[in-house]
Design an enzyme around this catalytic site. Sequence first.
Site, PDB file in Angstrom:
ATOM      1  N   PHE A 223     -28.670  20.084   2.600  1.00 43.12           N
ATOM      2  CA  PHE A 223     -29.172  21.451   2.729  1.00 43.12           C
ATOM      3  C   PHE A 223     -28.317  22.379   1.868  1.00 43.12           C
ATOM      4  CE2 PHE A 223     -29.574  25.151   6.029  1.00 43.12           C
ATOM      5  CZ  PHE A 223     -30.406  25.839   5.169  1.00 43.12           C
ATOM      6  N   CYS A 224     -28.957  23.153   0.990  1.00 46.97           N
ATOM      7  CA  CYS A 224     -28.277  24.134   0.136  1.00 46.97           C
ATOM      8  C   CYS A 224     -27.227  23.414  -0.722  1.00 46.97           C
ATOM      9  CB  CYS A 224     -27.698  25.253   0.999  1.00 46.97           C
ATOM     10  SG  CYS A 224     -27.058  26.665   0.063  1.00 46.97           S
ATOM     11  N   ILE A 225     -25.994  23.885  -0.744  1.00 42.94           N
ATOM     12  CA  ILE A 225     -24.971  23.209  -1.552  1.00 42.94           C
ATOM     13  C   ILE A 225     -24.707  21.803  -1.022  1.00 42.94           C
ATOM     14  CG2 ILE A 225     -23.056  24.182  -0.233  1.00 42.94           C
ATOM     15  CD1 ILE A 225     -21.383  24.215  -2.751  1.00 42.94           C
ATOM     16  N   GLY A 227     -27.047  19.793  -0.487  1.00 43.60           N
ATOM     17  CA  GLY A 227     -27.949  19.005  -1.311  1.00 43.60           C
ATOM     18  C   GLY A 227     -27.376  18.727  -2.686  1.00 43.60           C
TER      19      GLY A 227
END
Length: 489
Positions: A223-225, A227
């Site tokens: 999720f987000c960074i 990822g």
Amino acid sequence: MTQPSPDLDATSWLQAWQQGLSQGHTQFGALMRKALEAAPFDARGKAQMDFALRQVVDAMNPANSLATNPEAMQAALDSGGASLLEGARLFLADVAKGRISMSDDQAFEVGRNVATSPGSVVFENELMQLVQYTPSTAKVHKRPLVIVPPCINKFYILDLQPGNSLVAYAVEQGHTVFLVSWRNVSAEQGHLGWDDYVEQGVLRALDVARSIARADKVNTLGFCIGGTLLGSALAVAAARGETPAASVTLLTAMLDFSDTGELGLMVDEAMVAAREATIGRGGLLKGRELATVFAALRANDLIWPYVVNGYLKGKAPPAFDLLYWNGDDTNLPGPMYCWYLRNTYLENRLRVPGGTVQCGVPVDLSRVDAPAFVYASRDDHIVPWKTAYAGTQLLGGDTRFVLGASGHIAGVINPPAKKKRNHWVGDLASDAGAWLDGAQSIDGSWWPGWSDWLAVHAGAKVAARRALGSADFPVIEPAPGRYVKAKAA
């Protein structure tokens, strides 16, 4: 501008006066934006100036000043000045905290009424704890799901309340869920770099989860960074000839940083070089700095309402779990942050095969050939959805793209039972615009579609083991663990 009539009573006169001030403020903002459009700047320069102008214009809103806010003035008169005294008390309390309060911080406690999914910490090192959640079904898929949340926030946005917990939802679907709980680093961890987050964070978590579950591979979610870290870690593994992931889910994450929205406007060579000089070899990026930047992107939602209601009207913010999480800051090690800034936002090297060397090997995202589910939110102001879509062109496996309504958080945290919003699905196209032209809108949450996709890659069902951990990785403490409870110093 509206001129108040001399025949109006006091209340109507104040309303007309406020309307006139508001009209004047709107006209001033429009005039300044028109002047900016005519200014001899390039596109990036204009975008930077527009961002700065918006901060000034937002701050100059008449409602943000006691003398030009009739509601605040009336509250002061009605309370005999008590609202102003309470506002001053709230202001001084926030000065002591170093931030503007957006929620009643005393109403929540991590592990008591947020982040309450049952489980245990089954591994920890200097950088992270790995949480394994207790199964709620008699049988589970053989391959577990390992979640890598962002390290710039606490993980419990994915486990805020039972009714909107993505963690609980995945457990209910018959998955053995592991989750990385990043440490809220202090000066002692200020030497850690990006490679440490990849090796000792993501890759170590995948190894431990696979060992405990006795699985050939694991399903992964970033999720987000988180990822970005997950994509990097899987590319590192591929360069070593390893394939630990049966599938990859990326939620509002960037692999290609060609267009990073307004956040990217703040990043240039001088800024990155200055950070490298101060904390690039050791030190901390304080979580409060990042929070201030994110708040500035939406100042009229995340700054000024709390200034007006708190300091001008003397109203303490109500309890709101999402905003409590938003104010739970997380520090980052300076070397890690500087590597991330330079290689992604500034130089966009992650998208280039061999453009970065991580953990001693050249990274090529196209070697990540596991099936991928890439999700983006259409109104995301942190990860523009078209930039998230660009990541689908970099991965080497069969990839599905889903676009959800709303923003960076609300689009992701959209449980099916709420029956809110919609999402779009469609076959991959050459670019994001072409994809959207051919996409189909579906009412409700994207979670069920993701769950069906994930089940295909999760393996056969086996009896759920009630004992968490294993002989090699015994239980350390109950979930959510102590790392997530640590406050930023």
